[in-house]
Design an enzyme around this catalytic site. Structure first.
Site, mmCIF file in Angstrom:
data_model
loop_
_atom_site.group_PDB
_atom_site.id
_atom_site.type_symbol
_atom_site.label_atom_id
_atom_site.label_comp_id
_atom_site.label_asym_id
_atom_site.label_seq_id
_atom_site.Cartn_x
_atom_site.Cartn_y
_atom_site.Cartn_z
ATOM 1 N N GLU A 208 68.672 -6.873 43.531
ATOM 2 C CA GLU A 208 69.220 -6.472 44.820
ATOM 3 C C GLU A 208 68.991 -7.597 45.785
ATOM 4 O O GLU A 208 67.857 -8.014 46.013
ATOM 5 C CB GLU A 208 68.513 -5.213 45.314
ATOM 6 C CG GLU A 208 69.438 -4.024 45.276
ATOM 7 C CD GLU A 208 68.850 -2.840 45.967
ATOM 8 O OE1 GLU A 208 68.622 -2.950 47.181
ATOM 9 O OE2 GLU A 208 68.623 -1.838 45.287
ATOM 10 N N ASP B 73 65.306 -0.711 58.146
ATOM 11 C CA ASP B 73 64.214 -1.395 57.460
ATOM 12 C C ASP B 73 62.953 -1.437 58.302
ATOM 13 O O ASP B 73 63.013 -1.506 59.528
ATOM 14 C CB ASP B 73 64.641 -2.822 57.114
ATOM 15 C CG ASP B 73 65.600 -2.838 55.940
ATOM 16 O OD1 ASP B 73 65.163 -2.548 54.823
ATOM 17 O OD2 ASP B 73 66.804 -3.098 56.160
#
Ligand code: PLP
Lengths: 419, 267
Positions: B48, B59
């Protein structure tokens, strides 16, 4: 005020019906968030839908607006300013006279009522200039709820007075040191907090931005401004205004004034963004002056970003207008041509700040001074029997340090004025 | 080429679980392609690769800072495609999933994005802030190029939405095992197990689990419940030390990955 002008009125709007069920205003708005935030937003939307149509909730909201906020706010005919500009008659919608000194308290009270209804024990908010943080800390204190306010570390420095006000009210102010350390980063942190603790937390967002239902909900809570102004204007002048003017940061005070008039096609609508040091300089917050549209903080709208889609930093002398995004409904009103978006530079806003203070004995917030700066251009182009209603979104006390610094003075309390 | 499907088919027949490390493209500067090969050498099955955004709101601080470091190195979406192309020169098997936020994709344009991603050898895309109900136009561009749309499911996603998500997604489902942003708190293994079993009622796609996996032990535990173990923050926090420690931190990322690989294979 007659019953008609109360909050219910919005439900009866005839032709203008925005947003759609997915929270879009045309192509703008929506709910562009990570799956982690979706269920919290769905819960908020469902509660809001239910309560906004509920007569008990409406009665509670109207009562708080009347007795806690101090509504209706006056519509004031600024005769000396009108005469000086030599054109239209200028009327100020005095949101600066609200409790805590700005329009922000309207949507803070509304959202706090929702929070209480949902049984939330913890309130969070972001703030730029500190006005929304103060309004939120105020309603949290009143309800006895824990309150956490995220504020960009740079703004914490710039707005020391409001930081202390929030602390006195019992709020915890968390300086945000990520990214540009300003309003957009404070919103990011508030969203991160909310995702982590959704059950007990209510996020009181400070403007008509963000994911659905915030732009619609905050607009509805602010729409009392326009409903009052319409009635007051009719009572005082016997007609509707010819033009509305309001400053646009995220756009809540502007949507609050505009919404009631959208179907009144003869009323011209002007939103005033922060032109900062001038558009050519790149140092500004005039999102609508460019043609960039994109997705930022949960919504599709006009915004400021580079060719690679990275959000760029905005600039304005006024912290409340210093934001690279803008509420999606404004983007929509621009796109369908219903509202026109213009800008005023720092210098123009500061001149308007001084003019209103000297001419009318009213010291406006630097945000509101941007709207006044455009009024100074618009009024002379209109006839003397025409009417401009300008939203005086807040009072200028919080900005005195900024203005003093521009005048080369330091106000530090110990030595008084040092020139 | 459907590398993701092939990879999961291979793993299934070998009764193994996928290890999916996450790194942000351009963090540290100039080492991304090398780092990707290092991940594969140490047992990564799928990579990823984050494409940086100025406001990575989903995040936590560790990965958010990695985005900002990458941007400070001037990394653009086009650079990310170049990294994938370069990686493909020496590795044509390992699937690469790009993960990031919508605005850079919008500004590039969905069609151009799909074209460039496909040319570079990208196999899947996870756009964190593009929910399935608004994803039709994007999916219409990437699907014909054989690129999978990877979607998130969380502990609070309703069954109705799980159905919608499974109808849009392909490749695999990414189950976010914790509430909160990347890198938060501890995880509850049996809760994860139940939830993955529940999701599998709605889809035949493999289900990967991410957020909160730190070491061999947690990776091995999660691999009992999931088809893939996705690990980001634990690796990115090592890469954050690049300025002080240089290459050493990159080697440590490799050994963290191989520790997880071994723990998963020997559980
Ligand atoms: C007095 C005042 N006016 C305007 C604004 C800008 O916000 P909005 O555009 O949402 O009304 C602020 C924000 O802090 C403010 O304090």
């Amino acid at each position: 005020m007659s019953d008609q002008s109360k909050s219910q009125k919005t439900l009866d709007k005839e032709t203008y019906q925005q947003p759609d069920n997915s929270g879009h205003f045309g192509q703008f708005g929506g709910r562009y968030v990570a799956e982690t935030l979706t269920s919290a937003l769905q819960e908020l939307e469902a509660t809001y839908r239910e309560l906004w149509r509920d007569s008990t909730f409406q009665a509670d909201f109207d009562r708080d607006l009347a007795h806690f906020v101090g509504r209706p706010s006056p519509l004031y005919h600024a005769e000396r300013l009108s005469e000086k500009l030599g054109g239209a008659q200028i009327y100020l919608k005095r949101e600066d006279l609200n409790h805590t000194g700005a329009h922000k308290i309207n949507h803070a009270v509304g959202q706090a009522l929702l929070a209480k209804h949902m049984g939330k024990t913890r309130i969070i908010a972001e703030t730029g200039a500190g006005q929304h943080g103060v309004a939120t800390a105020t309603v949290a204190a009143r309800l006895g709820l824990e309150c956490v306010v995220y504020m960009g570390a740079k703004d914490v420095e710039r707005q020391a007075l409001n930081v202390y006000r929030m602390k006195l009210l019992g709020a915890t102010v968390i300086p945000v040191t990520s990214g540009s350390q300003t309003l957009k980063d404070a919103i990011n942190e508030a969203l991160r907090d909310w995702v982590a603790r959704p059950e007990e937390t209510f996020y009181i967002l400070g403007t008509v931005c963000g994911p659905h239902p915030y732009p619609e909900m905050v607009r509805d809570f602010q729409s009392i401004i326009g409903r009052e102004a319409k009635q007051q204007c009719q009572e005082m002048t016997g007609k509707l205004p010819d033009a509305l003017v309001a400053c646009v940061g995220g756009g809540s005070n502007a949507m609050g004034l505009f919404y009631e008039f959208i179907d009144d096609q003869d009323v011209k609508i002007y939103g005033v963004e922060a032109g900062g040091l001038g558009i050519e300089s790149g140092e500004h917050a005039a999102r609508m002056a460019g043609d960039r549209k994109g997705v930022f903080q949960g919504q599709r709208s006009f915004l400021m970003c580079d060719d690679d889609g990275q959000i760029t930093e905005s600039y304005s002398v006024s912290a409340g207008l210093d934001y690279p995004g803008v509420g999606p409904e404004h983007s929509y009103l621009r796109e369908i041509g219903r509202a026109e978006y213009v800008y005023a530079t720092d210098d123009e806003a500061l001149a308007a700040f001084r003019n209103l203070t000297r001419m009318e004995g009213i010291m406006p917030a630097l945000e509101s001074s941007h709207a006044l700066a455009y009024v100074e251009k618009l009024a002379p182009t209109l006839e003397k029997d025409q009417v401009i209603v300008v939203n005086l979104s807040g009072r200028g006390d919080k900005d005195i340090h900024t203005v003093a610094a521009i005048d080369g003075l330091a106000l530090d309390g110990k030595s008084g004025l040092q020139g | 080429m459907m590398r993701i499907k092939q990879r999961f088919d291979q793993l299934r027949s070998a009764s193994r679980k996928a290890l999916v490390p996450y790194i942000t493209a351009g963090d540290p500067a100039g080492n991304t392609v090398e780092m990707m090969h290092e991940l594969v050498r140490n047992g990564a099955d799928v990579i990823e690769l984050g494409f940086p955004f100025s406001d990575p709101v989903a995040d936590g601080p560790v990965i958010a800072k990695a985005h900002l470091r990458a941007l400070s190195h001037g990394v653009t979406l086009n650079d990310v495609f170049s990294m994938v192309s370069l990686f493909r020169e020496n590795d044509n098997e390992t699937p690469v999933v790009l993960m990031g936020y919508l605005n850079p994709v919008e500004i590039m344009g969905y069609e151009v994005f799909a074209e460039k991603a496909s040319k570079a050898g990208v196999d899947g895309v996870l756009v964190v802030d593009l929910p399935p109900e608004f994803a039709d136009d994007f999916v219409a561009q990437i699907k014909p190029k054989g690129i999978d749309m990877i979607n998130l499911i969380t502990p609070t996603t309703s069954d109705e939405r799980i159905k919608t998500i499974c109808s849009v997604a392909s490749g695999f489902i990414y189950y976010v095992s914790l509430k909160g942003v990347t890198g938060s708190a501890k995880l509850d293994i049996s809760g994860v197990q139940q939830r993955v079993t529940h999701i599998k009622q709605f889809t035949d796609m493999p289900v990967g689990v991410g957020f909160g996996i730190r070491d061999g032990e947690s990776a091995a535990a999660i691999s009992q419940a999931a088809d893939a173990v996705i690990v980001g923050t634990a690796l990115v926090s090592e890469l954050a030390k690049f300025d002080q420690e240089g290459e050493a931190c990159m080697q440590r990322v490799g050994s963290r990955v191989s520790e997880m690989r071994n723990a998963m294979d020997n559980r």
